[in-house]
Design a protein around this motif. Structure first.
Motif, PDB file in Angstrom:
ATOM      1  N   ALA A 116      -2.158 -38.659 -51.621  1.00 16.85           N
ATOM      2  CA  ALA A 116      -1.847 -39.625 -50.562  1.00 16.85           C
ATOM      3  C   ALA A 116      -2.262 -41.035 -50.962  1.00 16.85           C
ATOM      4  O   ALA A 116      -1.542 -42.005 -50.714  1.00 16.85           O
ATOM      5  CB  ALA A 116      -2.541 -39.225 -49.266  1.00 16.85           C
ATOM      6  N   THR A 117      -3.410 -41.137 -51.610  1.00 19.84           N
ATOM      7  CA  THR A 117      -3.893 -42.451 -52.045  1.00 19.84           C
ATOM      8  C   THR A 117      -2.965 -43.062 -53.073  1.00 19.84           C
ATOM      9  O   THR A 117      -2.628 -44.248 -53.010  1.00 19.84           O
ATOM     10  CB  THR A 117      -5.314 -42.324 -52.635  1.00 19.84           C
ATOM     11  N   LEU A 118      -2.532 -42.230 -54.054  1.00 18.48           N
ATOM     12  CA  LEU A 118      -1.620 -42.724 -55.088  1.00 18.48           C
ATOM     13  C   LEU A 118      -0.304 -43.192 -54.480  1.00 18.48           C
ATOM     14  O   LEU A 118       0.272 -44.192 -54.907  1.00 18.48           O
ATOM     15  CB  LEU A 118      -1.361 -41.634 -56.129  1.00 18.48           C
ATOM     16  N   ALA A 119       0.194 -42.448 -53.481  1.00 23.19           N
ATOM     17  CA  ALA A 119       1.450 -42.839 -52.828  1.00 23.19           C
ATOM     18  C   ALA A 119       1.302 -44.176 -52.122  1.00 23.19           C
ATOM     19  O   ALA A 119       2.173 -45.039 -52.199  1.00 23.19           O
ATOM     20  CB  ALA A 119       1.876 -41.757 -51.830  1.00 23.19           C
ATOM     21  N   VAL A 120       0.178 -44.370 -51.433  1.00 23.90           N
ATOM     22  CA  VAL A 120      -0.058 -45.627 -50.733  1.00 23.90           C
ATOM     23  C   VAL A 120      -0.168 -46.787 -51.708  1.00 23.90           C
ATOM     24  O   VAL A 120       0.390 -47.859 -51.497  1.00 23.90           O
ATOM     25  CB  VAL A 120      -1.338 -45.529 -49.869  1.00 23.90           C
ATOM     26  N   VAL A 121      -0.895 -46.546 -52.828  1.00 22.47           N
ATOM     27  CA  VAL A 121      -1.050 -47.583 -53.843  1.00 22.47           C
ATOM     28  C   VAL A 121       0.295 -47.968 -54.432  1.00 22.47           C
ATOM     29  O   VAL A 121       0.609 -49.145 -54.634  1.00 22.47           O
ATOM     30  CB  VAL A 121      -2.012 -47.125 -54.954  1.00 22.47           C
ATOM     31  N   SER A 122       1.151 -46.952 -54.707  1.00 24.57           N
ATOM     32  CA  SER A 122       2.479 -47.211 -55.265  1.00 24.57           C
ATOM     33  C   SER A 122       3.316 -48.044 -54.305  1.00 24.57           C
ATOM     34  O   SER A 122       3.979 -49.010 -54.706  1.00 24.57           O
ATOM     35  CB  SER A 122       3.179 -45.885 -55.572  1.00 24.57           C
ATOM     36  N   GLN A 123       3.283 -47.665 -53.022  1.00 30.54           N
ATOM     37  CA  GLN A 123       4.047 -48.423 -52.030  1.00 30.54           C
ATOM     38  C   GLN A 123       3.497 -49.842 -51.894  1.00 30.54           C
ATOM     39  O   GLN A 123       4.253 -50.801 -51.754  1.00 30.54           O
ATOM     40  CB  GLN A 123       3.982 -47.715 -50.671  1.00 30.54           C
ATOM     41  N   TRP A 124       2.187 -49.990 -51.957  1.00 25.57           N
ATOM     42  CA  TRP A 124       1.574 -51.315 -51.841  1.00 25.57           C
ATOM     43  C   TRP A 124       1.979 -52.196 -53.001  1.00 25.57           C
ATOM     44  O   TRP A 124       2.307 -53.366 -52.826  1.00 25.57           O
ATOM     45  CB  TRP A 124       0.053 -51.166 -51.796  1.00 25.57           C
ATOM     46  N   ARG A 125       1.983 -51.608 -54.220  1.00 26.44           N
ATOM     47  CA  ARG A 125       2.369 -52.387 -55.393  1.00 26.44           C
ATOM     48  C   ARG A 125       3.814 -52.842 -55.297  1.00 26.44           C
ATOM     49  O   ARG A 125       4.157 -53.976 -55.620  1.00 26.44           O
ATOM     50  CB  ARG A 125       2.166 -51.555 -56.663  1.00 26.44           C
ATOM     51  N   SER A 126       4.689 -51.924 -54.833  1.00 25.18           N
ATOM     52  CA  SER A 126       6.104 -52.276 -54.689  1.00 25.18           C
ATOM     53  C   SER A 126       6.281 -53.379 -53.662  1.00 25.18           C
ATOM     54  O   SER A 126       6.997 -54.361 -53.891  1.00 25.18           O
ATOM     55  CB  SER A 126       6.897 -51.030 -54.286  1.00 25.18           C
ATOM     56  N   ALA A 127       5.607 -53.228 -52.500  1.00 21.36           N
ATOM     57  CA  ALA A 127       5.725 -54.244 -51.459  1.00 21.36           C
ATOM     58  C   ALA A 127       5.115 -55.557 -51.909  1.00 21.36           C
ATOM     59  O   ALA A 127       5.648 -56.632 -51.633  1.00 21.36           O
ATOM     60  CB  ALA A 127       5.033 -53.753 -50.187  1.00 21.36           C
ATOM     61  N   SER A 128       4.000 -55.462 -52.647  1.00 23.96           N
ATOM     62  CA  SER A 128       3.343 -56.677 -53.133  1.00 23.96           C
ATOM     63  C   SER A 128       4.240 -57.431 -54.101  1.00 23.96           C
ATOM     64  O   SER A 128       4.373 -58.652 -54.029  1.00 23.96           O
ATOM     65  CB  SER A 128       2.024 -56.310 -53.821  1.00 23.96           C
ATOM     66  N   ALA A 129       4.900 -56.691 -55.031  1.00 26.67           N
ATOM     67  CA  ALA A 129       5.807 -57.327 -55.990  1.00 26.67           C
ATOM     68  C   ALA A 129       6.971 -57.979 -55.272  1.00 26.67           C
ATOM     69  O   ALA A 129       7.392 -59.099 -55.605  1.00 26.67           O
ATOM     70  CB  ALA A 129       6.311 -56.298 -56.995  1.00 26.67           C
ATOM     71  N   GLN A 130       7.492 -57.288 -54.230  1.00 25.22           N
ATOM     72  CA  GLN A 130       8.613 -57.839 -53.470  1.00 25.22           C
ATOM     73  C   GLN A 130       8.192 -59.109 -52.738  1.00 25.22           C
ATOM     74  O   GLN A 130       8.907 -60.109 -52.720  1.00 25.22           O
ATOM     75  CB  GLN A 130       9.127 -56.798 -52.481  1.00 25.22           C
ATOM     76  N   ASP A 131       6.991 -59.066 -52.130  1.00 17.61           N
ATOM     77  CA  ASP A 131       6.497 -60.231 -51.410  1.00 17.61           C
ATOM     78  C   ASP A 131       6.311 -61.412 -52.366  1.00 17.61           C
ATOM     79  O   ASP A 131       6.623 -62.555 -52.027  1.00 17.61           O
ATOM     80  CB  ASP A 131       5.156 -59.904 -50.737  1.00 17.61           C
ATOM     81  N   THR A 132       5.804 -61.133 -53.568  1.00 19.74           N
ATOM     82  CA  THR A 132       5.585 -62.185 -54.549  1.00 19.74           C
ATOM     83  C   THR A 132       6.898 -62.844 -54.951  1.00 19.74           C
ATOM     84  O   THR A 132       7.007 -64.070 -54.997  1.00 19.74           O
ATOM     85  CB  THR A 132       4.876 -61.629 -55.797  1.00 19.74           C
ATOM     86  N   SER A 133       7.917 -62.026 -55.253  1.00 19.41           N
ATOM     87  CA  SER A 133       9.200 -62.591 -55.670  1.00 19.41           C
ATOM     88  C   SER A 133       9.853 -63.361 -54.528  1.00 19.41           C
ATOM     89  O   SER A 133      10.489 -64.391 -54.750  1.00 19.41           O
ATOM     90  CB  SER A 133      10.136 -61.486 -56.178  1.00 19.41           C
ATOM     91  N   THR A 134       9.678 -62.880 -53.297  1.00 20.83           N
ATOM     92  CA  THR A 134      10.242 -63.583 -52.142  1.00 20.83           C
ATOM     93  C   THR A 134       9.603 -64.961 -51.995  1.00 20.83           C
ATOM     94  O   THR A 134      10.286 -65.968 -51.769  1.00 20.83           O
ATOM     95  CB  THR A 134      10.028 -62.771 -50.856  1.00 20.83           C
ATOM     96  N   THR A 135       8.292 -65.012 -52.146  1.00 21.49           N
ATOM     97  CA  THR A 135       7.570 -66.285 -52.049  1.00 21.49           C
ATOM     98  C   THR A 135       7.968 -67.221 -53.180  1.00 21.49           C
ATOM     99  O   THR A 135       8.203 -68.417 -52.970  1.00 21.49           O
ATOM    100  CB  THR A 135       6.053 -66.038 -52.085  1.00 21.49           C
ATOM    101  N   GLU A 136       8.042 -66.684 -54.396  1.00 24.41           N
ATOM    102  CA  GLU A 136       8.412 -67.509 -55.553  1.00 24.41           C
ATOM    103  C   GLU A 136       9.830 -68.038 -55.410  1.00 24.41           C
ATOM    104  O   GLU A 136      10.128 -69.176 -55.767  1.00 24.41           O
ATOM    105  CB  GLU A 136       8.271 -66.694 -56.837  1.00 24.41           C
ATOM    106  N   ARG A 137      10.713 -67.213 -54.878  1.00 18.96           N
ATOM    107  CA  ARG A 137      12.100 -67.634 -54.679  1.00 18.96           C
ATOM    108  C   ARG A 137      12.164 -68.757 -53.637  1.00 18.96           C
ATOM    109  O   ARG A 137      12.912 -69.720 -53.799  1.00 18.96           O
ATOM    110  CB  ARG A 137      12.943 -66.427 -54.243  1.00 18.96           C
ATOM    111  N   ALA A 138      11.374 -68.635 -52.575  1.00 18.84           N
ATOM    112  CA  ALA A 138      11.349 -69.677 -51.551  1.00 18.84           C
ATOM    113  C   ALA A 138      10.839 -70.993 -52.136  1.00 18.84           C
ATOM    114  O   ALA A 138      11.380 -72.068 -51.844  1.00 18.84           O
ATOM    115  CB  ALA A 138      10.463 -69.231 -50.387  1.00 18.84           C
ATOM    116  N   ASP A 139       9.825 -70.901 -52.986  1.00 17.42           N
ATOM    117  CA  ASP A 139       9.302 -72.114 -53.637  1.00 17.42           C
ATOM    118  C   ASP A 139      10.348 -72.730 -54.558  1.00 17.42           C
ATOM    119  O   ASP A 139      10.489 -73.955 -54.634  1.00 17.42           O
ATOM    120  CB  ASP A 139       8.042 -71.781 -54.434  1.00 17.42           C
ATOM    121  N   MET A 140      11.085 -71.863 -55.267  1.00 12.74           N
ATOM    122  CA  MET A 140      12.145 -72.345 -56.151  1.00 12.74           C
ATOM    123  C   MET A 140      13.208 -73.089 -55.356  1.00 12.74           C
ATOM    124  O   MET A 140      13.683 -74.155 -55.768  1.00 12.74           O
ATOM    125  CB  MET A 140      12.782 -71.164 -56.897  1.00 12.74           C
ATOM    126  N   MET A 141      13.563 -72.569 -54.192  1.00 13.88           N
ATOM    127  CA  MET A 141      14.595 -73.200 -53.386  1.00 13.88           C
ATOM    128  C   MET A 141      14.130 -74.554 -52.849  1.00 13.88           C
ATOM    129  O   MET A 141      14.909 -75.501 -52.742  1.00 13.88           O
ATOM    130  CB  MET A 141      15.014 -72.283 -52.234  1.00 13.88           C
TER     131      MET A 141
END
Length: 256
Positions: free
Chosen positions: A22-47
């Protein structure tokens, strides 16, 4: 004589194993969401940076602001998917990046400006010369009905086509070939964009441009001043050109 099979042992996972999974699954989902959030923020800054550059160069380009539709689409396209792994940390920096084979993915502002100058409409068909990584085609796919894109460097063309399919850009058709001669089969086009610098505007592309259509193309030698040109074809077939900005692109390659 029957042979007695050994008993099957049922192993009951321990609570500790359940907790680990369960912990590994949560960590995996967190990493995926974190990467998505990072790219979304970077894209907004680029715009934001693109908007600031457009405002600063508007006197020269004639475009103080870019079309909101273009800005919205560029704010959604994942540029990090269109650059090599080593370049991903810089994917949303406002500069060109190498993509292999001596080619580059264009500076985001220039992609936005070129797309804006096309004034493409939702029902339009667009031809792109120089697929590269596929990023410009992906941006166009969010704005028009169909995009036909040609790349002369076969490995790049194949990779870009696979990438666009994987990312579900279904409006894009790819071809490996010599873009100087366009793609006659699907002509005429409402708009044409060329992502490499030519020594002149290729006559086949002018012929394949629909009356009332627009072409954006960098023109000039590789180590000399290049200009982004806007080519317009009037309803009667008359062609006019206008210089927009000095630019620097890799050369348009054509087979002899």
């Amino acid at each position: 004589m029957s042979i007695r099979q050994p008993p099957v042992l049922a192993v009951k996972p321990s609570p500790a194993l359940f907790l680990l999974a369960a912990t590994l699954a949560v960590v995996s989902q967190w990493r995926s969401a974190s990467a998505q959030d990072t790219s979304t923020t970077e894209r907004a800054d680029m715009m934001k940076e693109i908007a600031a550059i457009a405002a600063g160069t508007g006197a020269a380009s004639g475009r103080h602001t870019l079309d909101p539709r273009v800005m919205a689409v560029m704010g959604q396209v994942p540029r990090h998917e269109f650059v090599p792994e080593a370049q991903k940390p810089y994917a949303y920096h406002n500069r060109p990046l190498p993509i292999g084979h001596g080619q580059t993915i264009s500076q985001p502002y220039i992609v936005g400006l070129m797309t804006d100058l096309l004034m493409a409409k939702p029902g339009d068909t667009v031809l792109e010369i120089g697929t590269g990584s596929g990023y410009q085609a992906a941006v166009l796919a969010g704005l028009v009905k169909a995009v036909y894109t040609i790349e002369i460097i076969e490995p790049l063309g194949r990779q870009a086509c696979d990438r666009l399919k994987r990312l579900a850009y279904q409006q894009v058709a790819c071809k490996v070939g010599d873009g100087y001669y366009g793609w006659e089969e699907h002509a005429p086009y409402d708009a044409i964009v060329v992502t490499a610098a030519a020594s002149h505007v290729p006559p086949p592309l002018i012929r394949q441009l629909k009356p009332g259509g627009r072409m954006v193309i960098p023109v000039g030698a590789q180590f000399m001043t290049q200009y982004l040109l806007l080519v317009e074809k009037a309803a009667d077939g008359a062609v006019s050109t206008r210089q927009i900005l000095p630019v620097r692109f890799v050369p348009l390659v054509s087979k002899p």
